[in-house]
Motif scaffolding. Structure first.
Motif: not given
Length: 194
Positions: A149-157
């Motif tokens: 979930i953190h990695i996917l949030a980084f992708r969005k950021y």
């Protein structure tokens, strides 16, 4: 304070050795990893190694995110916890570059990291977040389930807010990842995740 010493061989097929000293609470591991990832991405800038690192992590995160509520032993037995099939943790034989990661912080404060890498190729620098992620995954079920979930949030950021090489991304990207993961798991606990 906790320290992690990584021994990285120039060969991609050689294991990465990690020696950990000191105490780091389980819940703090993902925050440390987020800060490390933002730092490495910032240092790499826009290069093929950075793109490959992002692609590797995001591919794993998309696959793993659909499995985080499955029994942990099932996830492990299917090999879903291997963040990079080429990466192995273990003893390094032969020459290796050393990276030292120090985690500092007083009780009640957000920790900070200090990384000493010396002269390090971009390829080896890109292996640091992969190796530390695998180290934490192997030791901590909570980390393994939160990291996608953190990695996917980084992708969005990085896609919607700022690029990794922007100075602001060093602090903003980890905070964004923590916030999005918190929102996700709160929704999951309420049964509203789509």
């Amino acid at each position: 304070m906790a320290t992690f010493e990584l021994h990285l061989s120039p060969s991609e097929t050689s294991p990465v050795m990690i020696r950990a000293e000191g105490e780091l609470p389980e819940y703090g591991q993902v925050w440390i990893w987020d800060m490390l990832y933002a730092r490495v991405m910032h240092e790499l800038g826009d290069c093929s190694e950075a793109r490959e690192l992002r692609e590797q992590l995001e591919l794993w995160a998309v696959n793993m995110s659909s499995k985080i509520f499955q029994p942990f032993d099932h996830i492990r037995s299917k090999g879903h916890l291997d963040i990079d099939p080429k990466l192995k943790l273990g003893e390094v034989s032969g020459p290796a570059q050393r990276v030292r990661l120090e985690v500092h912080g007083a009780a009640g404060e957000l920790p900070s990291i200090r990384m000493e890498t010396g002269e390090l190729s971009r390829g080896l620098r890109a292996r640091i977040p992969l190796a530390l992620a695998q180290h934490f995954i192997n030791a901590n079920e909570l980390f393994a389930k939160e990291l996608p979930i953190h990695i996917l949030a980084f992708r969005k950021y990085y896609s919607d807010v700022r690029t990794p090489d922007a100075a602001e991304s060093l602090e903003e990207a980890p905070m964004f990842a923590i916030q999005k993961a918190l929102e996700y798991f709160q929704s999951a606990n309420r049964g509203t995740v789509q």
